[in-house]
Design an enzyme around this catalytic site. Sequence first.
Site, PDB file in Angstrom:
ATOM      1  N   SER A 128       0.818  -1.229   0.000  1.00 50.63           N
ATOM      2  CA  SER A 128       0.000   0.000   0.000  1.00 50.63           C
ATOM      3  C   SER A 128       0.844   1.268   0.000  1.00 50.63           C
ATOM      4  O   SER A 128       1.913   1.318   0.613  1.00 50.63           O
ATOM      5  CB  SER A 128      -0.877  -0.021   1.253  1.00 50.63           C
ATOM      6  OG  SER A 128      -1.411   1.240   1.506  1.00 50.63           O
ATOM      7  N   GLU A 183       0.206   3.602   1.773  1.00 55.72           N
ATOM      8  CA  GLU A 183       0.297   4.031   3.179  1.00 55.72           C
ATOM      9  C   GLU A 183       1.693   3.745   3.740  1.00 55.72           C
ATOM     10  O   GLU A 183       2.077   4.319   4.763  1.00 55.72           O
ATOM     11  CB  GLU A 183      -0.759   3.320   4.028  1.00 55.72           C
ATOM     12  CG  GLU A 183      -2.142   3.916   3.912  1.00 55.72           C
ATOM     13  CD  GLU A 183      -2.234   5.330   4.486  1.00 55.72           C
ATOM     14  OE1 GLU A 183      -2.001   5.503   5.683  1.00 55.72           O
ATOM     15  OE2 GLU A 183      -2.533   6.258   3.720  1.00 55.72           O
ATOM     16  N   TYR A 203      -1.673   0.322  10.662  1.00 51.66           N
ATOM     17  CA  TYR A 203      -1.927  -0.302   9.353  1.00 51.66           C
ATOM     18  C   TYR A 203      -0.691  -0.141   8.471  1.00 51.66           C
ATOM     19  O   TYR A 203      -0.217  -1.102   7.856  1.00 51.66           O
ATOM     20  CB  TYR A 203      -3.145   0.344   8.671  1.00 51.66           C
ATOM     21  CG  TYR A 203      -3.327  -0.088   7.236  1.00 51.66           C
ATOM     22  CD1 TYR A 203      -3.917  -1.308   6.929  1.00 51.66           C
ATOM     23  CD2 TYR A 203      -2.891   0.715   6.177  1.00 51.66           C
ATOM     24  CE1 TYR A 203      -4.078  -1.716   5.597  1.00 51.66           C
ATOM     25  CE2 TYR A 203      -3.051   0.316   4.854  1.00 51.66           C
ATOM     26  CZ  TYR A 203      -3.638  -0.900   4.570  1.00 51.66           C
ATOM     27  OH  TYR A 203      -3.790  -1.300   3.251  1.00 51.66           O
TER      28      TYR A 203
HETATM   29  P1  NAP Z   1     -11.483  -4.591   1.858  1.00 54.31           P
HETATM   30  O1  NAP Z   1     -12.641  -4.270   0.969  1.00 54.31           O
HETATM   31  O2  NAP Z   1     -11.444  -4.048   3.240  1.00 54.31           O
HETATM   32  O3  NAP Z   1     -11.418  -6.201   1.948  1.00 54.31           O
HETATM   33  C1  NAP Z   1     -10.629  -6.846   2.914  1.00 54.31           C
HETATM   34  C2  NAP Z   1     -10.851  -8.344   2.819  1.00 54.31           C
HETATM   35  O4  NAP Z   1     -10.055  -8.999   3.827  1.00 54.31           O
HETATM   36  C3  NAP Z   1     -12.305  -8.790   3.069  1.00 54.31           C
HETATM   37  O5  NAP Z   1     -12.627  -9.826   2.175  1.00 54.31           O
HETATM   38  C4  NAP Z   1     -12.245  -9.347   4.491  1.00 54.31           C
HETATM   39  O6  NAP Z   1     -13.206 -10.327   4.763  1.00 54.31           O
HETATM   40  C5  NAP Z   1     -10.861  -9.978   4.481  1.00 54.31           C
HETATM   41  N1  NAP Z   1     -10.345 -10.255   5.813  1.00 54.31           N
HETATM   42  C6  NAP Z   1     -10.219  -9.385   6.851  1.00 54.31           C
HETATM   43  N2  NAP Z   1      -9.708 -10.019   7.921  1.00 54.31           N
HETATM   44  C7  NAP Z   1      -9.505 -11.301   7.565  1.00 54.31           C
HETATM   45  C8  NAP Z   1      -8.991 -12.453   8.235  1.00 54.31           C
HETATM   46  N3  NAP Z   1      -8.592 -12.401   9.514  1.00 54.31           N
HETATM   47  N4  NAP Z   1      -8.898 -13.611   7.547  1.00 54.31           N
HETATM   48  C9  NAP Z   1      -9.316 -13.693   6.262  1.00 54.31           C
HETATM   49  N5  NAP Z   1      -9.824 -12.644   5.585  1.00 54.31           N
HETATM   50  C10 NAP Z   1      -9.912 -11.469   6.225  1.00 54.31           C
HETATM   51  O7  NAP Z   1     -10.104  -4.213   1.154  1.00 54.31           O
HETATM   52  P2  NAP Z   1      -9.804  -3.817  -0.375  1.00 54.31           P
HETATM   53  O8  NAP Z   1     -10.026  -2.362  -0.537  1.00 54.31           O
HETATM   54  O9  NAP Z   1     -10.459  -4.789  -1.270  1.00 54.31           O
HETATM   55  O10 NAP Z   1      -8.218  -4.010  -0.422  1.00 54.31           O
HETATM   56  C11 NAP Z   1      -7.637  -5.270  -0.726  1.00 54.31           C
HETATM   57  C12 NAP Z   1      -6.233  -5.319  -0.179  1.00 54.31           C
HETATM   58  O11 NAP Z   1      -5.462  -4.272  -0.751  1.00 54.31           O
HETATM   59  C13 NAP Z   1      -6.110  -5.115   1.329  1.00 54.31           C
HETATM   60  O12 NAP Z   1      -5.024  -5.893   1.772  1.00 54.31           O
HETATM   61  C14 NAP Z   1      -5.782  -3.653   1.486  1.00 54.31           C
HETATM   62  O13 NAP Z   1      -5.096  -3.427   2.697  1.00 54.31           O
HETATM   63  C15 NAP Z   1      -4.909  -3.440   0.269  1.00 54.31           C
HETATM   64  N6  NAP Z   1      -4.884  -2.105  -0.308  1.00 54.31           N
HETATM   65  C16 NAP Z   1      -6.050  -1.478  -0.614  1.00 54.31           C
HETATM   66  C17 NAP Z   1      -6.020  -0.239  -1.231  1.00 54.31           C
HETATM   67  C18 NAP Z   1      -7.290   0.484  -1.618  1.00 54.31           C
HETATM   68  O14 NAP Z   1      -7.212   1.687  -1.884  1.00 54.31           O
HETATM   69  N7  NAP Z   1      -8.422  -0.195  -1.698  1.00 54.31           N
HETATM   70  C19 NAP Z   1      -4.779   0.356  -1.542  1.00 54.31           C
HETATM   71  C20 NAP Z   1      -3.626  -0.336  -1.233  1.00 54.31           C
HETATM   72  C21 NAP Z   1      -3.679  -1.581  -0.636  1.00 54.31           C
HETATM   73  P3  NAP Z   1     -14.663  -9.961   5.388  1.00 54.31           P
HETATM   74  O15 NAP Z   1     -15.555  -9.693   4.211  1.00 54.31           O
HETATM   75  O16 NAP Z   1     -15.003 -11.222   6.119  1.00 54.31           O
HETATM   76  O17 NAP Z   1     -14.504  -8.783   6.271  1.00 54.31           O
HETATM   77  O1  F7E Z   2      -8.967   8.173   4.024  1.00 54.40           O
HETATM   78  C1  F7E Z   2      -9.301  11.658   5.179  1.00 54.40           C
HETATM   79  C2  F7E Z   2      -8.407  10.729   5.976  1.00 54.40           C
HETATM   80  O2  F7E Z   2     -10.055   6.148   4.965  1.00 54.40           O
HETATM   81  C3  F7E Z   2      -8.448   9.013   3.027  1.00 54.40           C
HETATM   82  C4  F7E Z   2      -7.260   2.136   2.457  1.00 54.40           C
HETATM   83  O3  F7E Z   2      -7.799   1.451   1.365  1.00 54.40           O
HETATM   84  O4  F7E Z   2      -6.054   3.635   1.031  1.00 54.40           O
HETATM   85  C5  F7E Z   2      -7.004   3.588   2.072  1.00 54.40           C
HETATM   86  O5  F7E Z   2      -6.541   4.287   3.222  1.00 54.40           O
HETATM   87  C6  F7E Z   2      -8.146  10.374   3.599  1.00 54.40           C
HETATM   88  C7  F7E Z   2      -7.373  10.364   4.918  1.00 54.40           C
HETATM   89  O6  F7E Z   2      -8.372   5.934   3.064  1.00 54.40           O
HETATM   90  C8  F7E Z   2     -12.615  11.467   6.602  1.00 54.40           C
HETATM   91  O7  F7E Z   2      -7.886  11.399   7.117  1.00 54.40           O
HETATM   92  C9  F7E Z   2     -11.246  13.020   5.992  1.00 54.40           C
HETATM   93  O8  F7E Z   2      -6.384  11.356   4.876  1.00 54.40           O
HETATM   94  O9  F7E Z   2     -10.575   6.836   2.600  1.00 54.40           O
HETATM   95  P1  F7E Z   2      -9.592   6.723   3.673  1.00 54.40           P
HETATM   96  P2  F7E Z   2      -6.826   5.832   3.481  1.00 54.40           P
HETATM   97  O10 F7E Z   2      -6.626   6.075   4.926  1.00 54.40           O
HETATM   98  O11 F7E Z   2      -6.053   6.659   2.523  1.00 54.40           O
HETATM   99  C10 F7E Z   2      -4.782   3.057   1.344  1.00 54.40           C
HETATM  100  C11 F7E Z   2      -3.900   3.166   0.127  1.00 54.40           C
HETATM  101  C12 F7E Z   2      -4.883   1.698   1.907  1.00 54.40           C
HETATM  102  O12 F7E Z   2      -4.000   0.874   1.723  1.00 54.40           O
HETATM  103  C13 F7E Z   2      -5.970   1.461   2.897  1.00 54.40           C
HETATM  104  O13 F7E Z   2      -6.243   0.065   3.039  1.00 54.40           O
HETATM  105  O14 F7E Z   2      -9.390  11.017   3.906  1.00 54.40           O
HETATM  106  N1  F7E Z   2     -10.640  11.832   5.729  1.00 54.40           N
HETATM  107  N2  F7E Z   2     -12.446  12.819   6.529  1.00 54.40           N
HETATM  108  C14 F7E Z   2     -11.471  10.845   6.088  1.00 54.40           C
HETATM  109  N3  F7E Z   2     -11.358   9.507   6.000  1.00 54.40           N
HETATM  110  C15 F7E Z   2     -12.399   8.763   6.426  1.00 54.40           C
HETATM  111  N4  F7E Z   2     -12.319   7.418   6.305  1.00 54.40           N
HETATM  112  N5  F7E Z   2     -13.536   9.326   6.953  1.00 54.40           N
HETATM  113  C16 F7E Z   2     -13.697  10.676   7.056  1.00 54.40           C
HETATM  114  O15 F7E Z   2     -14.726  11.154   7.541  1.00 54.40           O
END
Ligand code: NAP
Ligand code: F7E
Length: 326
Positions: free
Chosen positions: A124, A126, A148
């Site tokens: 990520s 992050e 995270y």
């Molecule tokens: P998401 O919608 O939150 O999905 C997370 C998945 O992980 C869900 O299927 C969840 O299952 C499963 N999970 C959680 N805890 C588990 C456990 N203990 N054992 C087995 N499965 C478990 O995440 P996403 O947005 O699709 O992201 C996919 C991956 O990419 C994640 O690793 C995330 O950290 C990473 N990532 C995401 C982004 C982004 O912007 N979306 C960017 C960079 C990296 P349940 O349905 O049972 O909760």
């Molecule tokens: O926050 C700001 C918050 O929770 C984005 C995950 O998929 O992307 C995701 O992480 C920004 C942050 O995503 C609210 O402070 C303001 O600066 O949508 P987010 P994230 O933290 O960037 C990365 C790449 C991952 O890997 C993660 O799994 O938005 N923000 N106001 C807020 N965020 C939330 N959630 N809620 C608010 O009300």
Amino acid sequence: MTKSALITGITGQDGSYLSELLLGKGYKVYGLIRRLSTPNLARIEHILDQVELIEGDLTDQSSINNALKESQPCEVYNLAAQSFVATSWNQPVLTGDVTGLGAVRILEGVCHVCPDAHFYQASSSEMFGKVNESPQNENSRFYPRSPYGFAKVYAHWACINYRESYGMHASSGILFNHESPRRGIEFVTRKITDAVARISLGFAKELRLGNLDAKRDWGFAGDYVKAMWLMLQQKEPDDYVIATGETHSVGEFAELAFHEAGLDWKKYVSVDQKFIRPAEVNLLLGDASKARRILGWKPEVTFEELVKMMVREDLKRYEEKRKLAK
Ligand code: NAP
Ligand code: F7E
């Protein structure tokens, strides 16, 4: 021969898009799902008859090993995680166990059960956290700012170490934020588009957010899962940044989303301290030129198209709800 893939996190946003992609390519798709009191299958409901689900949990080594034995995958995509940054301060140990150690458990499993399988780790942006250069590329410094973020750094280095120690085909995609109508409702983009729809149809009156100035490089999840697959088709494993190369603030996202529904965001949005994080990642902007050069990958959906797509889908959902209530 039919290729097989095991996806952890199949019920999540990316898991659902990746499953569709792999099914479209003729793969036999297996998904690891954890036991919940109420199953969370909404995102894969439309393909449930095409995928095979295996019960298991990233905190349980034997269930992972069993899933690998049962599926005998050619490719393993480790998408499961406690993925919500804000929750990681409240549950740092669980986040470390699932998001960090969970990756090591599945790498161990692959190494022993199916060492020739190609492995994908969901790293990520992050991990860059408090950035010291922009845009960020594969060589930029990691400075995670949340439990995270540091769990993902641990998992990322585990992936590299298994590749170098055991010769595994293990690749990491350092993906910047990617969104869709299937994004979890707690993430800021979906929280905004859901609120726009509710406000527009009279179900809500206001939207409380945290830091409006944080900037993110937001792309479309459907584009990003293609990059995951491409990484595992390469002869050599490697790490790739996947991003759009554009950054926008939370405020800009909100302005555009409200505008899409004909509303002025300033009338509805306020800042609530409750959503301000203990430490913030202020700016993320990715340089995906390596992915473009080697994988031939580029994003197809623009920022404006993404916002529109998400607002329209949420509006449609609430309009249907309203019709049913009448
Ligand atoms: P998401 O919608 O939150 O999905 C997370 C998945 O992980 C869900 O299927 C969840 O299952 C499963 N999970 C959680 N805890 C588990 C456990 N203990 N054992 C087995 N499965 C478990 O995440 P996403 O947005 O699709 O992201 C996919 C991956 O990419 C994640 O690793 C995330 O950290 C990473 N990532 C995401 C982004 C982004 O912007 N979306 C960017 C960079 C990296 P349940 O349905 O049972 O909760
Ligand atoms: O926050 C700001 C918050 O929770 C984005 C995950 O998929 O992307 C995701 O992480 C920004 C942050 O995503 C609210 O402070 C303001 O600066 O949508 P987010 P994230 O933290 O960037 C990365 C790449 C991952 O890997 C993660 O799994 O938005 N923000 N106001 C807020 N965020 C939330 N959630 N809620 C608010 O009300």
